[in-house]
Motif scaffolding. Structure first.
Motif, PDB file in Angstrom:
ATOM      1  N   LEU A  11       0.831  -1.206   0.000  1.00  0.00           N
ATOM      2  CA  LEU A  11       0.000   0.000   0.000  1.00  0.00           C
ATOM      3  C   LEU A  11       0.865   1.254   0.000  1.00  0.00           C
ATOM      4  CD1 LEU A  11      -2.752  -1.082   2.561  1.00  0.00           C
ATOM      5  CD2 LEU A  11      -2.943  -0.981   0.079  1.00  0.00           C
ATOM      6  N   PHE A  12       1.990   1.196   0.732  1.00  0.00           N
ATOM      7  CA  PHE A  12       2.887   2.353   0.735  1.00  0.00           C
ATOM      8  C   PHE A  12       3.465   2.602  -0.657  1.00  0.00           C
ATOM      9  CE2 PHE A  12       7.317   3.840   0.958  1.00  0.00           C
ATOM     10  CZ  PHE A  12       7.080   5.141   1.389  1.00  0.00           C
ATOM     11  N   ARG A  13       3.822   1.504  -1.355  1.00  0.00           N
ATOM     12  CA  ARG A  13       4.362   1.672  -2.708  1.00  0.00           C
ATOM     13  C   ARG A  13       3.332   2.336  -3.621  1.00  0.00           C
ATOM     14  NH1 ARG A  13       6.277  -4.180  -2.053  1.00  0.00           N
ATOM     15  NH2 ARG A  13       8.440  -3.971  -1.351  1.00  0.00           N
ATOM     16  N   MET A  14       2.086   1.903  -3.502  1.00  0.00           N
ATOM     17  CA  MET A  14       1.034   2.503  -4.324  1.00  0.00           C
ATOM     18  C   MET A  14       0.881   3.986  -4.002  1.00  0.00           C
ATOM     19  SD  MET A  14      -1.663  -0.680  -3.978  1.00  0.00           S
ATOM     20  CE  MET A  14      -3.009   0.159  -4.762  1.00  0.00           C
ATOM     21  N   GLU A  15       0.921   4.307  -2.715  1.00  0.00           N
ATOM     22  CA  GLU A  15       0.806   5.709  -2.305  1.00  0.00           C
ATOM     23  C   GLU A  15       1.994   6.510  -2.801  1.00  0.00           C
ATOM     24  OE1 GLU A  15      -0.857   8.713   0.678  1.00  0.00           O
ATOM     25  OE2 GLU A  15      -1.310   6.589   0.849  1.00  0.00           O
ATOM     26  N   ALA A  16       3.198   5.938  -2.686  1.00  0.00           N
ATOM     27  CA  ALA A  16       4.402   6.649  -3.114  1.00  0.00           C
ATOM     28  C   ALA A  16       4.370   6.922  -4.616  1.00  0.00           C
ATOM     29  CB  ALA A  16       5.648   5.840  -2.749  1.00  0.00           C
ATOM     30  N   ASP A  17       3.888   5.962  -5.399  1.00  0.00           N
ATOM     31  CA  ASP A  17       3.815   6.162  -6.853  1.00  0.00           C
ATOM     32  C   ASP A  17       2.974   7.383  -7.200  1.00  0.00           C
ATOM     33  OD1 ASP A  17       5.452   4.082  -7.523  1.00  0.00           O
ATOM     34  OD2 ASP A  17       3.837   2.638  -7.833  1.00  0.00           O
ATOM     35  N   SER A  18       1.810   7.486  -6.586  1.00  0.00           N
ATOM     36  CA  SER A  18       0.913   8.595  -6.930  1.00  0.00           C
ATOM     37  C   SER A  18       1.405   9.925  -6.358  1.00  0.00           C
ATOM     38  CB  SER A  18      -0.505   8.296  -6.440  1.00  0.00           C
ATOM     39  OG  SER A  18      -0.521   8.145  -5.024  1.00  0.00           O
ATOM     40  N   GLN A  19       1.894   9.919  -5.111  1.00  0.00           N
ATOM     41  CA  GLN A  19       2.299  11.171  -4.479  1.00  0.00           C
ATOM     42  C   GLN A  19       3.600  11.722  -5.069  1.00  0.00           C
ATOM     43  OE1 GLN A  19       0.289  12.693  -2.758  1.00  0.00           O
ATOM     44  NE2 GLN A  19      -1.137  11.193  -1.915  1.00  0.00           N
ATOM     45  N   VAL A  27      12.947  13.146  -4.689  1.00  0.00           N
ATOM     46  CA  VAL A  27      11.796  12.377  -5.190  1.00  0.00           C
ATOM     47  C   VAL A  27      12.263  11.033  -5.742  1.00  0.00           C
ATOM     48  CG1 VAL A  27       9.966  12.317  -6.922  1.00  0.00           C
ATOM     49  CG2 VAL A  27      10.418  14.440  -5.681  1.00  0.00           C
ATOM     50  N   ASP A  28      13.342  11.064  -6.518  1.00  0.00           N
ATOM     51  CA  ASP A  28      13.873   9.808  -7.071  1.00  0.00           C
ATOM     52  C   ASP A  28      14.241   8.836  -5.959  1.00  0.00           C
ATOM     53  OD1 ASP A  28      13.587  10.839  -9.579  1.00  0.00           O
ATOM     54  OD2 ASP A  28      15.685  11.392  -9.839  1.00  0.00           O
ATOM     55  N   LEU A  29      14.864   9.356  -4.910  1.00  0.00           N
ATOM     56  CA  LEU A  29      15.286   8.492  -3.808  1.00  0.00           C
ATOM     57  C   LEU A  29      14.079   7.890  -3.090  1.00  0.00           C
ATOM     58  CD1 LEU A  29      17.495   7.265  -2.141  1.00  0.00           C
ATOM     59  CD2 LEU A  29      17.667   9.391  -0.829  1.00  0.00           C
ATOM     60  N   ILE A  30      13.017   8.680  -2.917  1.00  0.00           N
ATOM     61  CA  ILE A  30      11.800   8.150  -2.284  1.00  0.00           C
ATOM     62  C   ILE A  30      11.220   7.009  -3.117  1.00  0.00           C
ATOM     63  CG2 ILE A  30       9.407   8.702  -1.710  1.00  0.00           C
ATOM     64  CD1 ILE A  30      10.348  11.489  -0.908  1.00  0.00           C
ATOM     65  N   VAL A  31      11.172   7.197  -4.430  1.00  0.00           N
ATOM     66  CA  VAL A  31      10.641   6.154  -5.312  1.00  0.00           C
ATOM     67  C   VAL A  31      11.462   4.884  -5.186  1.00  0.00           C
ATOM     68  CG1 VAL A  31      10.236   5.502  -7.707  1.00  0.00           C
ATOM     69  CG2 VAL A  31       9.615   7.787  -6.931  1.00  0.00           C
ATOM     70  N   GLN A  32      12.796   5.031  -5.182  1.00  0.00           N
ATOM     71  CA  GLN A  32      13.652   3.845  -5.097  1.00  0.00           C
ATOM     72  C   GLN A  32      13.511   3.145  -3.751  1.00  0.00           C
ATOM     73  OE1 GLN A  32      17.535   5.421  -6.213  1.00  0.00           O
ATOM     74  NE2 GLN A  32      17.279   4.559  -8.254  1.00  0.00           N
ATOM     75  N   LEU A  33      13.422   3.915  -2.685  1.00  0.00           N
ATOM     76  CA  LEU A  33      13.252   3.323  -1.364  1.00  0.00           C
ATOM     77  C   LEU A  33      11.924   2.581  -1.257  1.00  0.00           C
ATOM     78  CD1 LEU A  33      14.673   6.258   0.777  1.00  0.00           C
ATOM     79  CD2 LEU A  33      15.634   3.942   0.663  1.00  0.00           C
ATOM     80  N   SER A  34      10.896   3.100  -1.928  1.00  0.00           N
ATOM     81  CA  SER A  34       9.585   2.442  -1.863  1.00  0.00           C
ATOM     82  C   SER A  34       9.586   1.105  -2.589  1.00  0.00           C
ATOM     83  CB  SER A  34       8.512   3.357  -2.463  1.00  0.00           C
ATOM     84  OG  SER A  34       8.641   3.446  -3.878  1.00  0.00           O
ATOM     85  N   ARG A  35      10.545   0.886  -3.475  1.00  0.00           N
ATOM     86  CA  ARG A  35      10.574  -0.349  -4.256  1.00  0.00           C
ATOM     87  C   ARG A  35      11.448  -1.434  -3.621  1.00  0.00           C
ATOM     88  NH1 ARG A  35       7.557   1.316  -7.974  1.00  0.00           N
ATOM     89  NH2 ARG A  35       7.876   3.128  -9.319  1.00  0.00           N
ATOM     90  N   LEU A  36      12.042  -1.137  -2.479  1.00  0.00           N
ATOM     91  CA  LEU A  36      12.926  -2.117  -1.848  1.00  0.00           C
ATOM     92  C   LEU A  36      12.122  -3.266  -1.240  1.00  0.00           C
ATOM     93  CD1 LEU A  36      15.477   0.215  -0.015  1.00  0.00           C
ATOM     94  CD2 LEU A  36      15.794  -0.998  -2.180  1.00  0.00           C
ATOM     95  N   LYS A  67       5.241  11.286   4.220  1.00  0.00           N
ATOM     96  CA  LYS A  67       5.874  11.226   5.544  1.00  0.00           C
ATOM     97  C   LYS A  67       5.050  10.362   6.492  1.00  0.00           C
ATOM     98  CE  LYS A  67       5.783  14.898   8.164  1.00  0.00           C
ATOM     99  NZ  LYS A  67       6.067  16.244   8.735  1.00  0.00           N
ATOM    100  N   GLY A  68       3.739  10.561   6.515  1.00  0.00           N
ATOM    101  CA  GLY A  68       2.894   9.766   7.400  1.00  0.00           C
ATOM    102  C   GLY A  68       2.885   8.301   7.032  1.00  0.00           C
ATOM    103  N   ALA A  69       2.785   8.007   5.715  1.00  0.00           N
ATOM    104  CA  ALA A  69       2.751   6.610   5.272  1.00  0.00           C
ATOM    105  C   ALA A  69       4.075   5.914   5.545  1.00  0.00           C
ATOM    106  CB  ALA A  69       2.416   6.552   3.778  1.00  0.00           C
ATOM    107  N   ALA A  70       5.201   6.626   5.351  1.00  0.00           N
ATOM    108  CA  ALA A  70       6.524   6.029   5.588  1.00  0.00           C
ATOM    109  C   ALA A  70       6.731   5.742   7.068  1.00  0.00           C
ATOM    110  CB  ALA A  70       7.607   6.968   5.070  1.00  0.00           C
ATOM    111  N   ALA A  71       6.189   6.597   7.928  1.00  0.00           N
ATOM    112  CA  ALA A  71       6.321   6.366   9.370  1.00  0.00           C
ATOM    113  C   ALA A  71       5.597   5.089   9.779  1.00  0.00           C
ATOM    114  CB  ALA A  71       5.764   7.570  10.133  1.00  0.00           C
ATOM    115  N   ILE A  72       4.464   4.809   9.139  1.00  0.00           N
ATOM    116  CA  ILE A  72       3.689   3.610   9.470  1.00  0.00           C
ATOM    117  C   ILE A  72       4.467   2.340   9.133  1.00  0.00           C
ATOM    118  CG2 ILE A  72       1.620   2.300   8.854  1.00  0.00           C
ATOM    119  CD1 ILE A  72       0.160   4.963   8.551  1.00  0.00           C
ATOM    120  N   VAL A  73       5.161   2.349   7.973  1.00  0.00           N
ATOM    121  CA  VAL A  73       5.891   1.136   7.548  1.00  0.00           C
ATOM    122  C   VAL A  73       7.337   1.138   8.030  1.00  0.00           C
ATOM    123  CG1 VAL A  73       4.442   0.757   5.540  1.00  0.00           C
ATOM    124  CG2 VAL A  73       6.474   2.185   5.318  1.00  0.00           C
ATOM    125  N   GLY A  74       7.732   2.173   8.774  1.00  0.00           N
ATOM    126  CA  GLY A  74       9.056   2.185   9.386  1.00  0.00           C
ATOM    127  C   GLY A  74      10.191   2.580   8.479  1.00  0.00           C
TER     128      GLY A  74
END
Length: 759
Positions: free
Chosen positions: A17-25, A101-110, A57-64
């Motif tokens: 769910l975080f990845r989906m949110e990160a893609d759109s945001q 932004v690029d770094l956030i996208v890459q981190l979301s795909r780990l 920020k809120g979604a990333a805090a939830i998934v650590g």
């Protein structure tokens, strides 16, 4: 994210769910940063970016993911400062934020398993990005663009080593594919199954029509029977037989409910057929609608790509997109993403000038590329244009001559449109040196090939100094194709309508032969005739009709007239892929079912054109005229063989004026092929010709079992007695020297050999 928009999310993990949110945001962040770079002070864009950063920020805090929390927090602080006017988002600062932004996208795909190792390997780069965002206000602002040319300083982003290219073990974010690829593929397969089922229901609905037709025939037969019973009753009434009268009246009364029964039930069945057709067609339309996606889904990364690529080349370019909501088949959208990418990269590298060059030319320093998508005449039309320097047509012309693709005289006669077509050829480039972007001549070649595979077309236009334009036309969907259904050797085949140039009927009397190739004239152009049965290797078709049904395919110099058995008409076909076990079938692209359930193969027109070219090269085309047609002609037929165009045409015109039918061949080999494929009354040949001379041609004719009685006349410049003796000893019936050649001399010699033109 609402469940209404994304469906049931219960099967997804929190990280999914975080990845989906990160893609759109992150897409909102990218779009907003590009907007702010061009239109400083856009309050709406800043507000949207603040919300996006806060959501991440809120979604990333939830998934650590604490690194993402820090990145988003730093970006949020920057947007707050920009909102209050304390920070101006210059291109250099936008570079830093985009790297975040690029770094956030890459981190979301780990993945969970590899996240720790990846973070350790890229710790230095991550710290560098975090520090750059934290100190973004300290970045110097570059002075305004001067009016005189001076070298631009390197973008600060290059010194910052953008995360898109500096992180280990991961592709750049802009190029990274979404992880939803597997579900998307499964979803596409479900759509294909639904479409197949909906198409079958439509075919079944159409099969009601012949059943209703049979009922109508039964009703007519029933009416005839009832009419006979009425006549019989009248005859019995006149006879006065009371017993028969009673029985005939009873029979007549029993016919009335049968009449009414048939009328009511036929009406009910027709109503049912209409409803069934409407429902089945509605199902097809709805499934097709499910396959359609807005154009923006395939090009959302392009504005960022254009901006970053232009900055890396020291240029200032923006991309304007119109028609983002235009609906496109998801398969077509996926396949045209790469060609559109090539077109944009070519426009930036080849067409767009640097800022100082643009100012000197009286243009704005900021160049603009426009991409527009819309529906036009039932097709998808995509137009890509720029306000750059355009293409130097004379440079293309010179390159064509240097590569020996055309003679100087032919190249000088080429129109602008014809010159631009050379850009589609493999390895054709106007750049003297290749770089990472272009110069190898593969970009536009890939574009042309991909668009062609999608049954589309691409056309180029250029105005030197003003810009360049590419016009791409594609079908709205590949799932349903509007096709022309034809018969070839008793079997149904289909040609996509977008590949059909025209449909005509050609009288056999309008067919001419030149160099063993048959052609006819259409709108002032000569079109070669080819048997569809021969191209598809279905045997030789012998037409007994006076008119041949012909389908014209291809464009320009590669246009051919395909002769078929019959033309049934147009139908909308639900395309069914051929089982991969068969591999790529030559000249066939797919299969379908006609409305009556009959299977039909859809022809691959580009492949078909290649097969025709191969047949022409091998010289194996069959003659299409009727077997008895040649015998029905009134004029005698002469073949003129000469490698000199002037002599050949002069002899042809003289003989035509006297009433003969005349075909020509350009050398001995061509003449030998032609004379065996037709019935001639006389052959007139030169001696000195390439590939096979006239003496050898005469010898072959005289040794042939079927041709040895055919009169042959030699017309040659060689007038020595030994030359004449050599020709006559080879079997020539007449030897005429060109030195003593006059109009009447040739015609008198022809008359001596075969008499008058008329049989």
């Amino acid at each position: 994210m609402s469940q209404d928009q994304h469906g049931d999310l219960s099967a997804f993990s929190m990280l999914d769910l975080f990845r989906m949110e990160a893609d759109s945001q992150t897409q909102i962040l990218t779009d907003g940063l590009l907007a702010m770079e061009r239109h400083a002070g856009d309050a709406a864009a800043v507000e949207a970016m603040m919300r996006a950063a806060h959501s991440i920020k809120g979604a990333a805090a939830i998934v650590g993911l604490q690194v993402v929390v820090q990145l988003a927090h730093g970006m949020e602080d920057s947007f707050v400062a920009a909102q209050h006017g304390r920070l101006k988002l210059t291109p250099e600062r936008v570079d830093v934020l985009l790297s975040g932004v690029d770094l956030i996208v890459q981190l979301s795909r780990l993945d969970d398993a590899g996240a720790e190792a990846w973070l350790a390997a890229n710790a230095a780069q991550i710290d560098q990005t975090l520090n750059a965002i934290a100190g973004i206000a300290e970045l110097p602002e570059l002075p305004a663009l001067p009016s005189t040319a001076a070298p631009l300083p390197p973008p600060v982003a290059e010194a910052q080593a953008p995360m898109a290219s500096g992180l280990a073990g991961e592709e750049p974010a802009a190029a990274a594919a979404p992880r939803a690829g597997a579900p998307a593929k499964a979803q596409a397969q479900n759509f294909d199954k639904l479409l197949s089922l909906a198409s079958e229901s439509r075919i079944n609905a159409h099969q009601m029509h012949p059943f209703i037709g049979a009922l109508q025939r039964f009703k007519r037969n029933q009416s005839s029977l009832f009419s006979a019973i009425e006549h019989l009753h009248e005859a019995i009434a006149r006879s006065g037989d009371a017993g028969l009268m009673e029985k005939s009246l009873l029979a007549l009364q029993k016919t009335q409910p049968l009449k009414q029964f048939m009328l009511e039930h036929i009406a009910d069945i027709e109503t049912y057929e209409r409803r069934l057709l409407a429902v089945s067609q509605g199902m097809v339309d709805e499934v097709l609608a499910l396959r359609m996606r807005p154009f923006r889904d395939g090009i959302h990364a392009f504005p960022r790509m254009v901006r970053d690529l232009a900055r890396s080349l020291g240029k200032e370019v923006q991309l304007e997109i119109e028609g983002e909501d235009t609906l496109v088949d998801r398969d077509i959208l996926a396949k045209i993403e790469s060609p559109l990418n090539h077109m944009l990269r070519n426009a930036i590298d080849h067409g767009m000038e640097g800022p100082y060059e643009r100012i000197d030319a009286g243009k704005e320093a900021l160049g603009t590329i426009r991409m527009e998508a819309r529906h036009r005449a039932g097709m998808l039309s995509i137009e890509i244009s720029d306000d750059g320097r355009g293409v130097d047509l004379e440079k293309i012309r010179q390159s064509v001559i240097e590569r020996k693709m055309a003679s100087p005289a032919m190249a000088a006669a080429l129109s602008p449109g014809e010159l631009l077509e050379f850009l589609f050829l493999p390895a054709f480039s106007l750049k003297e040196k290749a770089n990472q972007l272009s110069g190898r001549g593969v970009g536009l070649d890939i574009v042309h090939e991909t668009i062609r595979q999608q049954n589309g077309t691409v056309r180029l236009e250029s105005e030197p100094g003003r810009g360049f334009r590419a016009l791409i036309t594609l079908p709205l969907t590949q799932s349903i194709v509007r096709a022309l259904v034809i018969d070839i050797q008793g079997e149904a085949y289909a040609i996509p309508i977008v590949k059909v140039e025209s449909v005509v009927r050609v009288p056999q009397t309008a067919i001419h032969t030149l160099e063993n190739k048959q052609f006819f004239e259409l709108k002032g152009e000569h079109l070669g005739l080819v048997s569809a049965a021969q191209v598809l290797e279905l045997g030789e078709a012998a037409s007994q009709a006076d008119d041949l049904p012909v389908v014209v395919i291809g464009r320009g110099k590669q246009s051919y007239a395909l002769v078929v058995d019959a033309i049934r008409g147009e139908q909308s076909l639900a395309v069914q892929a051929i089982d991969p076990i068969f591999g790529k079938m030559r000249d066939i692209s797919a299969a379908a079912l006609l409305d009556d359930g009959e299977p039909v193969l859809i022809l691959d027109v580009p492949d078909l054109l290649l097969s025709i070219d191969k047949l022409l090269h091998e010289g194996g085309l069959h003659q299409l005229a009727q077997a008895g047609h040649a015998q029905q002609r009134r004029a005698k037929r002469i073949l003129v063989v000469d490698d000199s165009l002037t002599v050949r045409e002069m002899e042809r015109k003289l003989l035509l004026a006297r009433g003969f039918d005349v075909d020509v061949a350009i050398d001995g080999i061509d003449g030998w092929n032609v004379v065996r494929s037709g019935e001639y009354d006389l052959v007139i040949t030169d001696v000195d010709m390439p590939r096979m001379d006239g003496i050898e041609l005469v010898s072959l004719i005289k040794k042939d079992l079927h041709l040895h009685k055919l009169p042959v006349m030699i017309v040659s410049y060689k007038d020595r007695p030994e030359d004449r003796a050599r020709g006559l000893s080879a079997g020539a019936d007449y030897y005429l020297t060109k030195g003593s050649f006059h109009d009447e001399t040739l015609l008198d010699a022809v008359a001596d050999l075969i008499g008058d033109a008329r049989l």
